[in-house]
Design an enzyme around this catalytic site. Structure first.
Site, PDB file in Angstrom:
ATOM      1  N   SER A   1       2.600   3.392  -0.019  1.00  0.00           N
ATOM      2  CA  SER A   1       3.433   2.945   1.069  1.00  0.00           C
ATOM      3  C   SER A   1       2.761   1.940   2.012  1.00  0.00           C
ATOM      4  O   SER A   1       3.453   1.283   2.779  1.00  0.00           O
ATOM      5  CB  SER A   1       3.914   4.151   1.864  1.00  0.00           C
TER       6      SER A   1
ATOM      7  N   SER B   1      -1.228   6.174  -1.056  1.00  0.00           N
ATOM      8  CA  SER B   1      -0.674   5.022  -0.334  1.00  0.00           C
ATOM      9  C   SER B   1      -1.672   4.009   0.221  1.00  0.00           C
ATOM     10  O   SER B   1      -1.256   2.963   0.705  1.00  0.00           O
ATOM     11  CB  SER B   1       0.216   5.499   0.807  1.00  0.00           C
TER      12      SER B   1
ATOM     13  N   LYS C   1      -0.982  -0.226  10.100  1.00  0.00           N
ATOM     14  CA  LYS C   1       0.255   0.280   9.493  1.00  0.00           C
ATOM     15  C   LYS C   1       1.175   0.830  10.583  1.00  0.00           C
ATOM     16  O   LYS C   1       0.693   1.468  11.534  1.00  0.00           O
ATOM     17  CB  LYS C   1      -0.098   1.368   8.473  1.00  0.00           C
TER      18      LYS C   1
HETATM   19  N1  GLN Z   1       3.946   7.417  -3.287  1.00  0.00           N
HETATM   20  C1  GLN Z   1       3.701   8.741  -2.796  1.00  0.00           C
HETATM   21  C2  GLN Z   1       4.948   9.253  -2.129  1.00  0.00           C
HETATM   22  O1  GLN Z   1       5.926   8.618  -2.240  1.00  0.00           O
HETATM   23  C3  GLN Z   1       2.549   8.724  -1.842  1.00  0.00           C
HETATM   24  C4  GLN Z   1       2.894   8.143  -0.544  1.00  0.00           C
HETATM   25  C5  GLN Z   1       1.755   8.169   0.405  1.00  0.00           C
HETATM   26  O2  GLN Z   1       0.600   8.304   0.025  1.00  0.00           O
HETATM   27  N2  GLN Z   1       2.096   8.065   1.676  1.00  0.00           N
HETATM   28  O3  GLN Z   1       4.972  10.266  -1.511  1.00  0.00           O
END
Ligand code: GLN
Length: 484
Positions: free
Chosen positions: A153, A177, A78
């Site tokens: 994400s 995410s 990532k």
């Molecule tokens: N979707 C969640 C957010 O927008 C979690 C994102 C994540 O785990 N990085 O913060």
């Protein structure tokens, strides 16, 4: 059989027995990538030249009998995990040309194991989002339906694994995410216990929640990756200095007497019918194999999203203060210093990141700190105590990973609150700091993957792996591939 389709453990056997070389394997993955990447757009940077050199090194080691389980295995990373000499952008304009001068702790470990870097994967900007649509460089597509999101994400990592554009990948999970995109792409994803994996070199979003973890094609690969990246690191003061198990020892098919906690708060109105049925069937299957389900309560679940979005945005507003045009990345012109800061941040950050910086700054401001930030910290403790209580009765907790399967690109971009709700089942796990994984447990009638979430006690990823492995060995969901 095309090599790119195989798993880490299958390929390791072939490499070790010299049936194949790392060169053949890497070529197979890059060939696949050249055929499918135009449709999927999982990567922000592809590191073919570096991979070539690493492959030669890997083949030398394999020849001399020094093959670790990851030697010669092509992996995707990532783009918020620092890679020495290779762009790390967090899918943000503000870091568009940032080249880290050092490796994240997990990368140092992977390098020692002799892995091959395929490239850096797309994500929501600074890991803020649930669909990868918040990337400054365009959306990634779900390999099962190109009109749908891969989740986020870590959507680039999940899509790359599902599309066989790498053998496995690393993502990060602050509120879901890793698990949510794994569910939406039909693969295995694990968020380890907070402190299990070093965050050194992971670009910080919300430091008290962030954790790096693997996205893999099956549970055995998840265990191999966990072995490779876990462990104490003096460079991360929150990393836990406790003995490290061999996670592959938990790859046993046995759930006899295992107590599965079923939280009533997670089987709610609004959850998709197919998802609900797949998860209930999965629980039945485990019961048939000797597990026992127990009803548990996680009464503060209803406050999780609100708590998360106060704490995560507060931490983000503080963490992102460092992008000021002086220290890292983009610098815009301005008539004086303040103007330069403002221009840099106005041009460099996307709208979701700006929204969160404003929310977090507000929650931390003098007049509101007690009412919002402090209150959210208190509720976080209550949520953590819910889990402590539940784990007195249950060895693992099982829930759906997401309320629905993959949604359409553009469906939720105009409504941030709707987007925030896609993490309703994953967020409490980060707030409590406990480990959780998502594994494939079925498909909707539209042929979209469904994820089963297995949550464990702190530092008990082993029981999650054993439960997941037992389920996987009795089903074929993980063997399905998208039609690309
Ligand atoms: N979707 C969640 C957010 O927008 C979690 C994102 C994540 O785990 N990085 O913060």
């Amino acid at each position: 059989m095309e090599l790119y389709k195989l798993t880490i453990h299958e390929l390791h056997e072939k490499l070790k027995n010299k049936e194949i070389s790392a060169k053949e394997l890497t070529e197979s993955v890059f060939k696949r990538l050249s055929e499918t990447e135009e449709k999927i757009k999982a990567y922000l940077t592809i590191t073919k030249d570096e991979a070539q050199k690493e492959t030669e090194e890997a083949d030398k080691n394999i020849k001399s009998g020094n093959a670790s389980p990851l030697t010669g295995i092509p992996l995707a990373i990532k783009d918020n995990i620092c890679t020495d000499g290779i762009k790390t952008t967090c899918a943000s304009r503000i870091l568009e040309s940032f080249i880290p001068p050092y490796d994240a702790a997990v990368i140092t470990k992977l390098k020692k194991s002799g892995y091959i870097l395929v490239g850096k994967t797309n994500m929501d900007e600074f890991a803020m989002g649930s669909s990868t649509e918040n990337s400054a460089f365009g959306a990634t597509r779900n390999p099962y339906d190109l009109d749908r999101v891969p989740g986020g994400s870590s959507g680039g990592s999940a899509a790359a694994v599902a599309a066989d554009e790498c053998i496995a990948a690393l993502g990060s999970d602050t509120g879901g995410s890793i698990r949510q995109p794994a569910a939406l792409c039909g693969i295995v994803g694990m968020k380890p216990t907070y402190g299990r994996v070093s965050r050194y070199g992971l670009v910080a979003f919300a430091s008290s929640l962030d954790q790096i973890g693997p996205l893999t094609k099956d549970v055995a690969d998840c265990a191999v990756m966990m072995n490779a990246i876990s462990g104490h690191d003096p460079c991360d003061s929150t990393s836990a200095n406790i003995p490290l198990p061999d996670f592959t020892k938990s790859l046993v098919k046995d759930v006899k007497g295992l107590k599965i906690g079923i939280p009533e708060e997670y089987f709610i109105e609004g959850i998709d019918k197919d998802v609900d049925k797949a998860v209930r069937d999965a629980i039945k299957l485990l019961e048939g194999l000797g597990a026992e389900s127990v009803k548990i309560k996680l009464p503060n679940t209803g406050y999780a999203i609100a708590t998360y979005y106060i704490l995560a945005t507060s931490e983000a507003s503080s963490n992102l203060a460092r992008y000021d045009g002086v220290k890292y990345g983009l610098r815009a012109e301005g008539k004086d210093l303040i103007d330069m800061y403002m221009e840099t941040r106005a041009k460099g950050f996307g709208s979701e990141v700006k929204r969160r910086i404003m929310l977090g700054t507000y929650a931390l401001s003098a007049g509101y700190y007690e009412a919002y930030y402090k209150k959210a910290q208190q509720v976080r403790t209550l949520i953590k105590m819910d889990f402590d209580e539940a784990f007195k009765k249950a060895d693992v907790i099982i829930t759906p990973t997401t309320p629905t399967a993959a949604f359409k690109i553009g469906e939720k971009t105009q409504d941030p609150l709707q987007m925030y709700l896609s993490d309703i089942f994953t967020i409490s796990v980060n707030l409590a700091g406990v480990p959780g994984a998502s594994i494939p447990c079925g498909f909707t009638k539209d042929e979209l993957p469904i994820g089963l979430q297995i949550i464990g006690r702190p530092f008990d990823e082993e029981t999650i792996i054993r439960t997941a492995y037992t389920f996987e060995q009795s089903t074929d969901w993980h063997k399905r591939k998208p039609n690309l």
